[in-house]
Each structure stands twice: as C-alpha cells, then as structure tokens.
Design an enzyme around this catalytic site. Sequence first.
Site, PDB file in Angstrom:
ATOM      1  N   LYS A 224      34.601  23.092  -2.523  1.00 13.03           N
ATOM      2  CA  LYS A 224      34.728  24.253  -1.627  1.00 13.03           C
ATOM      3  C   LYS A 224      35.210  25.505  -2.366  1.00 13.03           C
ATOM      4  O   LYS A 224      35.776  25.417  -3.461  1.00 13.03           O
ATOM      5  CB  LYS A 224      35.670  23.881  -0.482  1.00 13.03           C
ATOM      6  CG  LYS A 224      35.158  22.694   0.334  1.00 13.03           C
ATOM      7  CD  LYS A 224      36.001  22.462   1.564  1.00 13.03           C
ATOM      8  CE  LYS A 224      35.424  21.306   2.376  1.00 13.03           C
ATOM      9  NZ  LYS A 224      36.101  21.161   3.678  1.00 13.03           N
TER      10      LYS A 224
ATOM     11  N   TYR B  70      27.685  22.846   9.352  1.00 16.04           N
ATOM     12  CA  TYR B  70      28.817  22.307  10.128  1.00 16.04           C
ATOM     13  C   TYR B  70      28.544  22.324  11.639  1.00 16.04           C
ATOM     14  O   TYR B  70      29.484  22.290  12.430  1.00 16.04           O
ATOM     15  CB  TYR B  70      30.089  23.089   9.808  1.00 16.04           C
ATOM     16  CG  TYR B  70      30.731  22.680   8.490  1.00 16.04           C
ATOM     17  CD1 TYR B  70      31.253  21.410   8.305  1.00 16.04           C
ATOM     18  CD2 TYR B  70      30.827  23.574   7.426  1.00 16.04           C
ATOM     19  CE1 TYR B  70      31.843  21.029   7.113  1.00 16.04           C
ATOM     20  CE2 TYR B  70      31.423  23.202   6.212  1.00 16.04           C
ATOM     21  CZ  TYR B  70      31.930  21.921   6.075  1.00 16.04           C
ATOM     22  OH  TYR B  70      32.521  21.542   4.885  1.00 16.04           O
TER      23      TYR B  70
ATOM     24  N   PHE C 109      38.637  25.241  15.104  1.00 14.34           N
ATOM     25  CA  PHE C 109      38.639  25.688  13.705  1.00 14.34           C
ATOM     26  C   PHE C 109      37.260  26.102  13.204  1.00 14.34           C
ATOM     27  O   PHE C 109      37.105  26.494  12.049  1.00 14.34           O
ATOM     28  CB  PHE C 109      39.218  24.585  12.805  1.00 14.34           C
ATOM     29  CG  PHE C 109      38.477  23.256  12.875  1.00 14.34           C
ATOM     30  CD1 PHE C 109      37.346  23.037  12.108  1.00 14.34           C
ATOM     31  CD2 PHE C 109      38.917  22.238  13.715  1.00 14.34           C
ATOM     32  CE1 PHE C 109      36.656  21.834  12.166  1.00 14.34           C
ATOM     33  CE2 PHE C 109      38.239  21.019  13.784  1.00 14.34           C
ATOM     34  CZ  PHE C 109      37.101  20.823  13.000  1.00 14.34           C
TER      35      PHE C 109
ATOM     36  N   ARG D  48      34.790   8.554  -0.109  1.00 15.41           N
ATOM     37  CA  ARG D  48      35.827   8.932   0.864  1.00 15.41           C
ATOM     38  C   ARG D  48      37.200   8.444   0.414  1.00 15.41           C
ATOM     39  O   ARG D  48      38.212   9.111   0.617  1.00 15.41           O
ATOM     40  CB  ARG D  48      35.457   8.434   2.267  1.00 15.41           C
ATOM     41  CG  ARG D  48      34.277   9.228   2.825  1.00 15.41           C
ATOM     42  CD  ARG D  48      33.863   8.783   4.195  1.00 15.41           C
ATOM     43  NE  ARG D  48      34.780   9.212   5.241  1.00 15.41           N
ATOM     44  CZ  ARG D  48      34.825  10.447   5.723  1.00 15.41           C
ATOM     45  NH1 ARG D  48      34.049  11.391   5.228  1.00 15.41           N
ATOM     46  NH2 ARG D  48      35.658  10.757   6.695  1.00 15.41           N
TER      47      ARG D  48
ATOM     48  N   THR E 219      41.495  13.997   5.085  1.00 10.20           N
ATOM     49  CA  THR E 219      41.048  15.390   5.304  1.00 10.20           C
ATOM     50  C   THR E 219      42.195  16.371   5.089  1.00 10.20           C
ATOM     51  O   THR E 219      42.001  17.468   4.573  1.00 10.20           O
ATOM     52  CB  THR E 219      40.515  15.549   6.758  1.00 10.20           C
ATOM     53  OG1 THR E 219      39.543  14.539   6.990  1.00 10.20           O
ATOM     54  CG2 THR E 219      39.885  16.911   6.976  1.00 10.20           C
TER      55      THR E 219
ATOM     56  N   ARG F  86      41.690  15.333  -2.942  1.00 10.46           N
ATOM     57  CA  ARG F  86      42.301  16.285  -2.001  1.00 10.46           C
ATOM     58  C   ARG F  86      43.806  16.426  -2.229  1.00 10.46           C
ATOM     59  O   ARG F  86      44.364  17.498  -2.050  1.00 10.46           O
ATOM     60  CB  ARG F  86      41.982  15.883  -0.560  1.00 10.46           C
ATOM     61  CG  ARG F  86      40.538  16.239  -0.192  1.00 10.46           C
ATOM     62  CD  ARG F  86      40.152  15.667   1.121  1.00 10.46           C
ATOM     63  NE  ARG F  86      38.914  16.235   1.627  1.00 10.46           N
ATOM     64  CZ  ARG F  86      38.209  15.693   2.603  1.00 10.46           C
ATOM     65  NH1 ARG F  86      38.614  14.572   3.176  1.00 10.46           N
ATOM     66  NH2 ARG F  86      37.099  16.263   3.018  1.00 10.46           N
TER      67      ARG F  86
ATOM     68  N   ASN G 166      40.619  22.016   1.624  1.00 10.17           N
ATOM     69  CA  ASN G 166      40.879  20.641   1.184  1.00 10.17           C
ATOM     70  C   ASN G 166      40.008  20.228  -0.012  1.00 10.17           C
ATOM     71  O   ASN G 166      39.706  19.056  -0.197  1.00 10.17           O
ATOM     72  CB  ASN G 166      40.749  19.663   2.365  1.00 10.17           C
ATOM     73  CG  ASN G 166      39.363  19.646   2.972  1.00 10.17           C
ATOM     74  OD1 ASN G 166      38.496  20.418   2.580  1.00 10.17           O
ATOM     75  ND2 ASN G 166      39.155  18.775   3.937  1.00 10.17           N
TER      76      ASN G 166
ATOM     77  N   HIS H 265      34.183  18.421   0.315  1.00  6.09           N
ATOM     78  CA  HIS H 265      33.592  17.758   1.474  1.00  6.09           C
ATOM     79  C   HIS H 265      32.966  16.461   0.981  1.00  6.09           C
ATOM     80  O   HIS H 265      32.467  16.400  -0.142  1.00  6.09           O
ATOM     81  CB  HIS H 265      32.499  18.648   2.082  1.00  6.09           C
ATOM     82  CG  HIS H 265      31.626  17.917   3.059  1.00  6.09           C
ATOM     83  ND1 HIS H 265      32.016  17.681   4.354  1.00  6.09           N
ATOM     84  CD2 HIS H 265      30.409  17.319   2.904  1.00  6.09           C
ATOM     85  CE1 HIS H 265      31.057  16.987   4.967  1.00  6.09           C
ATOM     86  NE2 HIS H 265      30.078  16.761   4.112  1.00  6.09           N
TER      87      HIS H 265
ATOM     88  N   GLU I 212      22.569  15.675   4.766  1.00  4.17           N
ATOM     89  CA  GLU I 212      23.287  16.733   4.039  1.00  4.17           C
ATOM     90  C   GLU I 212      22.669  16.995   2.657  1.00  4.17           C
ATOM     91  O   GLU I 212      22.581  18.135   2.213  1.00  4.17           O
ATOM     92  CB  GLU I 212      24.764  16.360   3.910  1.00  4.17           C
ATOM     93  CG  GLU I 212      25.468  16.368   5.261  1.00  4.17           C
ATOM     94  CD  GLU I 212      26.902  15.874   5.219  1.00  4.17           C
ATOM     95  OE1 GLU I 212      27.562  15.927   6.270  1.00  4.17           O
ATOM     96  OE2 GLU I 212      27.376  15.432   4.150  1.00  4.17           O
TER      97      GLU I 212
HETATM   98  P1  CMP Z   1      35.001  18.574   5.713  1.00  2.00           P
HETATM   99  O1  CMP Z   1      35.025  17.194   5.134  1.00  2.00           O
HETATM  100  O2  CMP Z   1      34.269  19.613   4.969  1.00  2.00           O
HETATM  101  O3  CMP Z   1      34.390  18.486   7.193  1.00  2.00           O
HETATM  102  C1  CMP Z   1      34.728  19.404   8.207  1.00  2.00           C
HETATM  103  C2  CMP Z   1      35.835  20.306   7.815  1.00  2.00           C
HETATM  104  O4  CMP Z   1      36.486  20.951   8.873  1.00  2.00           O
HETATM  105  C3  CMP Z   1      36.924  19.491   7.145  1.00  2.00           C
HETATM  106  O5  CMP Z   1      36.505  19.067   5.884  1.00  2.00           O
HETATM  107  C4  CMP Z   1      38.076  20.461   7.159  1.00  2.00           C
HETATM  108  O6  CMP Z   1      38.049  21.359   6.059  1.00  2.00           O
HETATM  109  C5  CMP Z   1      37.805  21.210   8.442  1.00  2.00           C
HETATM  110  N1  CMP Z   1      38.737  20.762   9.492  1.00  2.00           N
HETATM  111  C6  CMP Z   1      38.746  19.569  10.083  1.00  2.00           C
HETATM  112  N2  CMP Z   1      39.748  19.507  10.990  1.00  2.00           N
HETATM  113  C7  CMP Z   1      40.383  20.701  10.935  1.00  2.00           C
HETATM  114  C8  CMP Z   1      41.491  21.257  11.615  1.00  2.00           C
HETATM  115  N3  CMP Z   1      42.165  20.552  12.532  1.00  2.00           N
HETATM  116  N4  CMP Z   1      41.868  22.510  11.292  1.00  2.00           N
HETATM  117  C9  CMP Z   1      41.185  23.222  10.363  1.00  2.00           C
HETATM  118  N5  CMP Z   1      40.106  22.743   9.695  1.00  2.00           N
HETATM  119  C10 CMP Z   1      39.718  21.487   9.972  1.00  2.00           C
END
Ligand code: CMP
Length: 139
Positions: free
Chosen positions: A11, A51, A59, A87, A93, A104, A114, A117, A128
């Site tokens: 990211k 997304y 968010f 994962r 996350t 992460r 984070n 992805h 994807e």
């Molecule tokens: P990612 O694995 O890219 O998939 C969706 C993204 O949404 C996730 O990583 C986070 O960066 C973001 N995300 C998920 N939950 C939240 C949250 N509660 N607040 C802010 N960002 C979020």
Amino acid sequence: MKKEITFTMIKPFAVERQHVGQIIEAILEHGFRISALKMLKLTKIEAEAFYEIHRGRPFFDDLVQFMSSGPIVAAILEKDNAVEDYRKLIGNTDPSKAESGTIRHMFGSSIQKNAVHGSDSPENAIIESGFFFNQLERF
Ligand code: CMP
C-alpha cells in the site's frame, strides 16, 4: 498440479516509506514465487472498483482516498496453500493485533495503513489478480 495463487498489494504508505524491498524479501523467504509484479498509482475509480465489496462501510471513502494517494506495488504470488499461508505471513488486519514477525506488525501503522493487502480466498485471488494483470503480464 498447478500451485495456488494469491494477490497482494503493497500500500501507498509502505511504498513511500521504502519498505518494498524488505516486504518482497519476506515474501520470497517464505517460499512464494512472484509470477507477476508492477508498480502503479490507482485512480479513485479503480480503488473504488477494487474495494467495491466494502462500499457502504464507514471506512470506505477514506480507504479509497488512501489507496489512490500514491503508488502501490501489485503482485501475484504462487505457492501451495498460497492464500492461507500469505494471510498468516501478513498477520491481523490491525497491525497492533498482528503477531510479531508478520508483515503488518513490522511495517503497518494503522488498520488503514496496514502495509499490505492479501486475498481472503482462492476465488477472490483469481478475481483480484485479473483486475491488475493481463495474460501477457503473468509468468
Ligand atoms: P485490506 O486487506 O486491504 O482490505 C480492506 C481494507 O480496509 C483493509 O485491508 C483495511 O486497510 C481497511 N479496513 C478494514 N477495516 C477497517 C476499519 N475498521 N477502519 C479502517 N479501515 C479498515
């Protein structure tokens, strides 16, 4: 038998912080083969499309804004059990809940920032990967 694939994105914040090399090193060290790789900047429309599943979440707008704020590095990773293993390697996350040694935990600074992805299922990994790479870009 063909190995499973997963899709990852490094990211914007992690790219800006110059963590691409260390993240790719961790990926290779854990036995993944990189079968496609590119650096690009998503438009807002493209980030929204990627997304789409999160549209409507509180968010969502911030996530789209952030993901289109700077270059990302996209890759397809190949390995037996790639989705689950990746994962595990990236961790929770929320970086503050991610186990030490995970990507992460090492390079993330918030749920949004984070670092990476990772696909959540083999089916989504295929969708994807197809979003970012055409057949001429996959090896
Ligand atoms: P990612 O694995 O890219 O998939 C969706 C993204 O949404 C996730 O990583 C986070 O960066 C973001 N995300 C998920 N939950 C939240 C949250 N509660 N607040 C802010 N960002 C979020």
